[in-house]
Design a protein around this motif. Structure first.
Motif, PDB file in Angstrom:
ATOM      1  N   ARG A  46      -8.067  -6.822   3.872  1.00  0.00           N
ATOM      2  CA  ARG A  46      -6.865  -7.593   3.640  1.00  0.00           C
ATOM      3  C   ARG A  46      -5.387  -6.967   3.714  1.00  0.00           C
ATOM      4  O   ARG A  46      -5.281  -5.805   3.938  1.00  0.00           O
ATOM      5  CB  ARG A  46      -7.005  -7.740   1.834  1.00  0.00           C
ATOM      6  CG  ARG A  46      -7.789  -8.823   1.542  1.00  0.00           C
ATOM      7  CD  ARG A  46      -7.702  -8.947   0.046  1.00  0.00           C
ATOM      8  NE  ARG A  46      -8.286  -7.757  -0.678  1.00  0.00           N
ATOM      9  CZ  ARG A  46      -7.938  -7.466  -1.991  1.00  0.00           C
ATOM     10  NH1 ARG A  46      -7.343  -7.994  -3.027  1.00  0.00           N
ATOM     11  NH2 ARG A  46      -8.535  -6.421  -2.575  1.00  0.00           N
ATOM     12  N   ASP A  47      -4.364  -7.740   4.023  1.00  0.00           N
ATOM     13  CA  ASP A  47      -3.073  -7.204   4.109  1.00  0.00           C
ATOM     14  C   ASP A  47      -2.421  -6.873   2.646  1.00  0.00           C
ATOM     15  O   ASP A  47      -2.898  -7.277   1.681  1.00  0.00           O
ATOM     16  CB  ASP A  47      -2.150  -8.292   4.916  1.00  0.00           C
ATOM     17  CG  ASP A  47      -2.752  -8.359   6.336  1.00  0.00           C
ATOM     18  OD1 ASP A  47      -3.502  -7.583   7.042  1.00  0.00           O
ATOM     19  OD2 ASP A  47      -2.467  -9.499   6.703  1.00  0.00           O
ATOM     20  N   GLU A  48      -1.388  -6.186   2.745  1.00  0.00           N
ATOM     21  CA  GLU A  48      -0.729  -5.630   1.450  1.00  0.00           C
ATOM     22  C   GLU A  48      -0.354  -6.970   0.684  1.00  0.00           C
ATOM     23  O   GLU A  48      -0.580  -6.794  -0.778  1.00  0.00           O
ATOM     24  CB  GLU A  48       0.575  -5.061   2.156  1.00  0.00           C
ATOM     25  CG  GLU A  48       1.391  -4.554   0.841  1.00  0.00           C
ATOM     26  CD  GLU A  48       2.483  -3.817   1.524  1.00  0.00           C
ATOM     27  OE1 GLU A  48       3.626  -3.750   0.758  1.00  0.00           O
ATOM     28  OE2 GLU A  48       2.884  -3.297   2.514  1.00  0.00           O
ATOM     29  N   ARG A  49       0.075  -7.784   1.058  1.00  0.00           N
ATOM     30  CA  ARG A  49       0.616  -9.057   0.349  1.00  0.00           C
ATOM     31  C   ARG A  49      -0.492  -9.552  -0.343  1.00  0.00           C
ATOM     32  O   ARG A  49      -0.402 -10.454  -1.403  1.00  0.00           O
ATOM     33  CB  ARG A  49       1.406 -10.106   1.027  1.00  0.00           C
ATOM     34  CG  ARG A  49       2.777  -9.628   1.250  1.00  0.00           C
ATOM     35  CD  ARG A  49       3.679  -9.245   0.215  1.00  0.00           C
ATOM     36  NE  ARG A  49       3.848 -10.489  -0.512  1.00  0.00           N
ATOM     37  CZ  ARG A  49       4.971 -11.463  -0.319  1.00  0.00           C
ATOM     38  NH1 ARG A  49       5.873 -10.960   0.669  1.00  0.00           N
ATOM     39  NH2 ARG A  49       5.079 -12.355  -0.973  1.00  0.00           N
ATOM     40  N   GLU A  50      -1.829  -9.507   0.082  1.00  0.00           N
ATOM     41  CA  GLU A  50      -3.179  -9.980  -0.594  1.00  0.00           C
ATOM     42  C   GLU A  50      -3.526  -9.185  -1.711  1.00  0.00           C
ATOM     43  O   GLU A  50      -4.201  -9.741  -2.566  1.00  0.00           O
ATOM     44  CB  GLU A  50      -4.108 -10.329   0.249  1.00  0.00           C
ATOM     45  CG  GLU A  50      -3.425 -11.273   1.660  1.00  0.00           C
ATOM     46  CD  GLU A  50      -4.893 -11.315   2.565  1.00  0.00           C
ATOM     47  OE1 GLU A  50      -5.661 -12.282   2.605  1.00  0.00           O
ATOM     48  OE2 GLU A  50      -4.917 -10.199   3.450  1.00  0.00           O
ATOM     49  N   GLY A  79       1.516  -9.962  -5.384  1.00  0.00           N
ATOM     50  CA  GLY A  79       1.530  -9.345  -3.876  1.00  0.00           C
ATOM     51  C   GLY A  79       2.887  -8.705  -3.584  1.00  0.00           C
ATOM     52  O   GLY A  79       2.924  -8.504  -2.460  1.00  0.00           O
ATOM     53  N   ARG A 137      -3.506  -7.596  -5.456  1.00  0.00           N
ATOM     54  CA  ARG A 137      -2.924  -7.883  -6.523  1.00  0.00           C
ATOM     55  C   ARG A 137      -2.845  -6.988  -7.781  1.00  0.00           C
ATOM     56  O   ARG A 137      -3.039  -7.304  -8.982  1.00  0.00           O
ATOM     57  CB  ARG A 137      -3.602  -9.201  -7.169  1.00  0.00           C
ATOM     58  CG  ARG A 137      -3.633 -10.486  -6.329  1.00  0.00           C
ATOM     59  CD  ARG A 137      -2.289 -11.088  -6.327  1.00  0.00           C
ATOM     60  NE  ARG A 137      -2.099 -12.131  -5.593  1.00  0.00           N
ATOM     61  CZ  ARG A 137      -1.744 -12.206  -4.360  1.00  0.00           C
ATOM     62  NH1 ARG A 137      -1.305 -11.223  -3.656  1.00  0.00           N
ATOM     63  NH2 ARG A 137      -1.667 -13.352  -3.604  1.00  0.00           N
ATOM     64  N   ASP A 192      -8.454  -4.598  -8.105  1.00  0.00           N
ATOM     65  CA  ASP A 192      -7.487  -3.828  -7.170  1.00  0.00           C
ATOM     66  C   ASP A 192      -6.885  -2.867  -7.961  1.00  0.00           C
ATOM     67  O   ASP A 192      -6.563  -1.981  -7.395  1.00  0.00           O
ATOM     68  CB  ASP A 192      -6.450  -5.232  -6.664  1.00  0.00           C
ATOM     69  CG  ASP A 192      -7.153  -5.926  -5.662  1.00  0.00           C
ATOM     70  OD1 ASP A 192      -7.892  -5.428  -4.848  1.00  0.00           O
ATOM     71  OD2 ASP A 192      -6.439  -6.635  -5.167  1.00  0.00           O
ATOM     72  N   LEU A 211     -12.961  -7.124   1.192  1.00  0.00           N
ATOM     73  CA  LEU A 211     -11.815  -7.200   0.334  1.00  0.00           C
ATOM     74  C   LEU A 211     -10.850  -5.846   0.260  1.00  0.00           C
ATOM     75  O   LEU A 211      -9.574  -5.839   0.235  1.00  0.00           O
ATOM     76  CB  LEU A 211     -12.220  -7.335  -0.971  1.00  0.00           C
ATOM     77  CG  LEU A 211     -12.560  -8.875  -1.019  1.00  0.00           C
ATOM     78  CD1 LEU A 211     -13.559  -8.991  -2.479  1.00  0.00           C
ATOM     79  CD2 LEU A 211     -11.449  -9.789  -1.004  1.00  0.00           C
TER      80      LEU A 211
END
Length: 239
Positions: free
Chosen positions: A68-72, A214, A74, A15, A64
């Motif tokens: 994915r949403d923002e909180r996912e 997250g 890392r 990420d 991925l």
């Protein structure tokens, strides 16, 4: 090292590379000179390549990245910070590439799941670091205006640097051991550029590793919406 810890580490490092790659890609068509547009694009492509390898250790790299949403996510909060002016981008690159060089050198010297990637990435990151050093020196020891902008950028991003040395499960070593070498490296680069090492807090609110958990800054949500827009608007489409 457990079977679940490797994907956790791969997701964090992947990420970081993915998000910074996108940020650098935003300079396309906007860099101050054509040569820098090419240089930043090449660095972005290197980081994207690293992200693809790392995220493939976790699952489908495209899903991925785009579903994915923002909180996912890392990633470190440092890499998601907006480009700002050119000095701001260079300060972010200096801090991160200095850290990433130490990280991959350590991983490449071991015998773990990231050794192969790290051995290749060390060469790429050495260029990223040298590029940042060159521009920090050029701006810091340039005109009064460029010096002021470079100093201001270093100070603005300083508070995000402590998070780089927070624990990441699955790496196989303590990132905190890299911090003294990183601080010495940054101090040396800034001194040569006639700049002052910022004296503000480096941990404080970020000591818990907010991005790694997250928790992201406001600019990240806007960046993610732009990055994911096409895939989410046309699910299942192929080109």
């Amino acid at each position: 090292m457990t079977s679940t810890s490797v994907p956790a580490a791969a997701l964090a490092l992947g990420d970081d590379a993915l998000v910074l790659s996108h940020r650098l890609g935003e300079w396309a068509g906007h860099a101050p000179v054509l040569e820098e547009e090419v240089a930043l694009a090449n660095i972005a492509l290197d980081l994207l390549g690293q992200a693809r390898v790392l995220l493939s250790l976790v699952g489908d790299e495209d899903e991925l990245a785009y579903l994915r949403d923002e909180r996912e996510f890392r990633n470190l909060q440092l890499v998601e910070q907006p480009n700002g002016d050119f000095a701001h981008t260079i300060a972010r690159q200096l801090y991160f590439s200095g850290y990433q060089a130490l990280l991959y050198e350590t991983l490449a010297s071991g015998d773990g799941p990231f050794t192969g990637l790290a051995a290749k990435a060390v060469k790429e990151v050495a260029y990223h670091r040298d590029h940042a050093e060159h521009w920090v020196a050029r701006l810091g020891d340039g005109t009064a205006e460029s010096h002021q902008r470079m100093q201001r950028a270093c100070e603005a991003l300083w508070r995000f640097t402590g998070e780089m040395f927070q624990p990441v499960e699955g790496l196989g070593f303590d990132l905190e051991t890299l911090e003294p070498a990183w601080l010495a490296y940054v101090a040396g680069v800034l001194k040569k550029a006639t700049l002052t090492v910022p004296d503000g807090p480096r941990k404080g609110a970020w000591s818990a590793g907010a991005g790694r958990q997250g928790l992201h800054t406001e600019p990240f949500g806007r960046m993610l919406a732009e990055m994911q827009h096409l895939r989410r608007s046309h699910p299942g489409a192929s080109w």
